[in-house]
Write a protein that holds these residues in place. Sequence first.
Motif, PDB file in Angstrom:
ATOM      1  N   GLU A  94       0.771  -1.349  -0.134  1.00 18.04           N
ATOM      2  CA  GLU A  94      -0.040  -0.061  -0.003  1.00 18.04           C
ATOM      3  C   GLU A  94       0.859   1.256   0.154  1.00 18.04           C
ATOM      4  OE1 GLU A  94      -3.065   0.146  -0.469  1.00 18.04           O
ATOM      5  OE2 GLU A  94      -3.880  -1.585   0.092  1.00 18.04           O
ATOM      6  N   SER A  95       0.400   2.367  -0.801  1.00 19.69           N
ATOM      7  CA  SER A  95       1.088   3.430  -0.382  1.00 19.69           C
ATOM      8  C   SER A  95      -0.094   4.633  -0.396  1.00 19.69           C
ATOM      9  CB  SER A  95       1.766   3.800  -2.020  1.00 19.69           C
ATOM     10  OG  SER A  95       2.273   4.866  -1.970  1.00 19.69           O
ATOM     11  N   THR A  96       0.707   5.819   0.239  1.00 26.38           N
ATOM     12  CA  THR A  96      -0.119   6.932   0.501  1.00 26.38           C
ATOM     13  C   THR A  96       0.031   8.244  -0.368  1.00 26.38           C
ATOM     14  OG1 THR A  96       1.548   7.805   1.878  1.00 26.38           O
ATOM     15  CG2 THR A  96      -0.238   6.400   2.727  1.00 26.38           C
ATOM     16  N   SER A  97       0.937   7.801  -1.553  1.00 24.43           N
ATOM     17  CA  SER A  97       1.174   8.685  -2.576  1.00 24.43           C
ATOM     18  C   SER A  97       0.081   9.068  -3.395  1.00 24.43           C
ATOM     19  CB  SER A  97       2.390   8.413  -3.526  1.00 24.43           C
ATOM     20  OG  SER A  97       2.676   8.933  -4.557  1.00 24.43           O
ATOM     21  N   THR A  98      -0.186  10.136  -3.867  1.00 21.62           N
ATOM     22  CA  THR A  98      -1.215  10.568  -4.852  1.00 21.62           C
ATOM     23  C   THR A  98      -0.688  10.518  -6.151  1.00 21.62           C
ATOM     24  OG1 THR A  98      -0.476  12.876  -4.893  1.00 21.62           O
ATOM     25  CG2 THR A  98      -2.120  12.147  -3.247  1.00 21.62           C
ATOM     26  N   SER A  99       0.485   9.787  -6.476  1.00 22.82           N
ATOM     27  CA  SER A  99       0.917   9.814  -7.717  1.00 22.82           C
ATOM     28  C   SER A  99       0.236   8.819  -8.431  1.00 22.82           C
ATOM     29  CB  SER A  99       2.372   9.255  -7.917  1.00 22.82           C
ATOM     30  OG  SER A  99       2.781   8.924  -9.218  1.00 22.82           O
ATOM     31  N   SER A 100      -0.063   8.889  -9.924  1.00 20.30           N
ATOM     32  CA  SER A 100      -0.881   7.886 -10.591  1.00 20.30           C
ATOM     33  C   SER A 100      -0.082   6.729 -10.974  1.00 20.30           C
ATOM     34  CB  SER A 100      -1.362   8.593 -11.975  1.00 20.30           C
ATOM     35  OG  SER A 100      -0.275   8.994 -12.973  1.00 20.30           O
ATOM     36  N   ARG A 101       1.028   6.857 -10.802  1.00 20.70           N
ATOM     37  CA  ARG A 101       2.114   5.654 -11.056  1.00 20.70           C
ATOM     38  C   ARG A 101       2.759   5.011  -9.538  1.00 20.70           C
ATOM     39  NH1 ARG A 101       4.990   6.956 -16.951  1.00 20.70           N
ATOM     40  NH2 ARG A 101       3.137   6.405 -18.014  1.00 20.70           N
ATOM     41  N   ALA A 102       2.016   5.331  -8.514  1.00 21.99           N
ATOM     42  CA  ALA A 102       2.592   4.838  -7.169  1.00 21.99           C
ATOM     43  C   ALA A 102       2.118   3.333  -7.014  1.00 21.99           C
ATOM     44  CB  ALA A 102       1.812   5.579  -6.205  1.00 21.99           C
ATOM     45  N   PRO A 103       2.595   2.815  -6.026  1.00 24.17           N
ATOM     46  CA  PRO A 103       2.560   1.313  -6.047  1.00 24.17           C
ATOM     47  C   PRO A 103       0.948   0.944  -5.690  1.00 24.17           C
ATOM     48  CG  PRO A 103       4.569   1.881  -4.823  1.00 24.17           C
ATOM     49  CD  PRO A 103       4.001   3.313  -5.158  1.00 24.17           C
ATOM     50  N   LYS A 104       0.317   1.943  -4.881  1.00 23.62           N
ATOM     51  CA  LYS A 104      -1.231   1.802  -4.887  1.00 23.62           C
ATOM     52  C   LYS A 104      -1.903   1.655  -6.082  1.00 23.62           C
ATOM     53  CE  LYS A 104      -2.875   6.381  -4.708  1.00 23.62           C
ATOM     54  NZ  LYS A 104      -3.596   7.282  -3.872  1.00 23.62           N
TER      55      LYS A 104
END
Length: 449
Positions: A94-104
Motif C-alpha cells: 500500500e502507498s499513500t502517494s497521490t501519484s498515478s504511478r505509485a504502488p497503490k
Amino acid sequence: MTNDYLKKFANSRREFVRQTSLLAGGLIAAPLLSKANYFSGADDAIKVVLIGCGGRGTGAAMQALSTTQNVKLVAMADAFQDNVEKCYASLTKESTSTSSRAPKNVKSKVDVPAERRFFGFDAYMKAIPLADVVILATPPGFRPIHFEEAIKQNKHVFMEKPVATDPAGIQKVLATAALAKQRKLNVVVGLQRHYQNSYRELFKRKDQIGDISSAQAWWNNDGVWVRPRKPGQTEMEYQMRNWYYFNWLCGDHINEQHIHNLDVINWFKESYPVSAQGMGGRQVRKGKDHGEIFDHHYVEFTYADGSVLNSQCRHIPGTMSKVDELLIGTKGKIQCGAANIVDHKGKVLYQFDKKTENQPYQAEHDELFAAIAKGEYKFADAENGARSTMTSILGRMATYSGQVVQWDKAINSGLDIHPKVYSFDAPPPVVPNEDGYYTVAIPGKTTYA
C-alpha cells in the motif's frame, strides 16, 4: 478507464492475437491466451508474467504495470521462493502517494495468488504459458533459454540486458530473434538509452559531427553488492545468490553494466566492432566472495572503417566515478552526458533541453505496451541486444586473454560456459579450490581456442 475504451481496446487486441496466432502456425497461441484469460478473470487485459523476481525484475514489473494500458500481472517465477514472495510483497504494498504511478495504482493490477507464484529452475516453464507478454529479468545467463521458450510459445517479450554471457548464448538469441521477427512478436531489450529523449535527439543530429573517427565510453564506479556464503548452501545455490561474480551467470561487469555504454557507441556508429584487445584484472576486489570476475577492464575496440572505441569500466571504491559516452567526428563531437554537440573549437552546435528529459526505464514499457494494445508490430530489439552483448563478451575475452580477439572467430567459437544440468545439487561450471578461491583468468595464459 472507460467502457468505450475497453471495447475498442479489446477489438484491436483480439485481432492482433488472432493474426499472431495465424503467423505462428494456427492453433498454438489461442488456447494459451484462453488459459491466461481464465486465470486472471479479465478478458480484455494484457496478461503479463514476470520471470526473475529480484530487484530489477521487481522494477520492470512495476514499470510494466505503471503503463496506461489495461495490464494485469498473472504469474511470477524465480529460482528462489523467497525472491518471489519479496517481489509480490513489493508490488502489492500500500502507498499513500497521490501519484498515478505509485504502488497503490500497481497493486490493483496484480492478480497472482500463491498457486501462480512458481519457483525452481523450471518455474519459467509453468509461468510462460499464462502470458501475452513475458518479462525476463533473471541473471543474464538464463536469458537465451528463457527467451527461446517465450518466443516458441508466441509471447511478446521485454527482456533485460545483457541477453547472454557466452557466444553460444548469443547464437541462440540471434536465432530466436529471427523467429520473433517471422512471427511478428514485439521484443524490447532494456538498453534504455534507445528510449531516452536526449539520446534520441543526439542520434537524429549525429551527422553534424561528420564521420565518427573515434569514441570513448566509461562505466567507472565503486561496484555492487556482495552476498556472503551461508551455512547449508550448495555451491550452485551460493553462486545463484551471488550471481554477479560468476561469468556463466553475469558475464563480468563489462557485460552486465558496461554494455549500456558500448551499445550507445554501436548505435551511433550503426555497426559493431570487428576486433578487440585490452587489459584488465583484479586489484582490489579479489576475495573469496568475489568469484572469478575482474574489477577493471580497458578495451580498444576496432570497427570495420578503422575507427576505434576506447572503453573502460572499473569497480574500485575511492576512484573517479564516470558513466558516459563521447563520440568524436571529423567536424565535432557528441557529449552524451552533457547532451550536446560541439565543434572542435568548443562552439555548441546543439544543446538538448534537459527539462524535456524523460524516464527511459518507464518509456520502454510505455511504448511496448502501447504497441501491443494497438495491435502493432513495432519493436525488434533482440538482434541489436545480442550483438551489443557480444561486444561486451568480446571485450571480456580480450582482457582475460591479453590477445587480439576477432569478432567472427569469437561469435562462431561455440564457447559455452554453462552447467550441463540446472539443479541446486548439480556442480556449477566453476568451483572453489580447497582454500575457497576460484580460478581467475590470467592474461597471457588464458586462451580461447
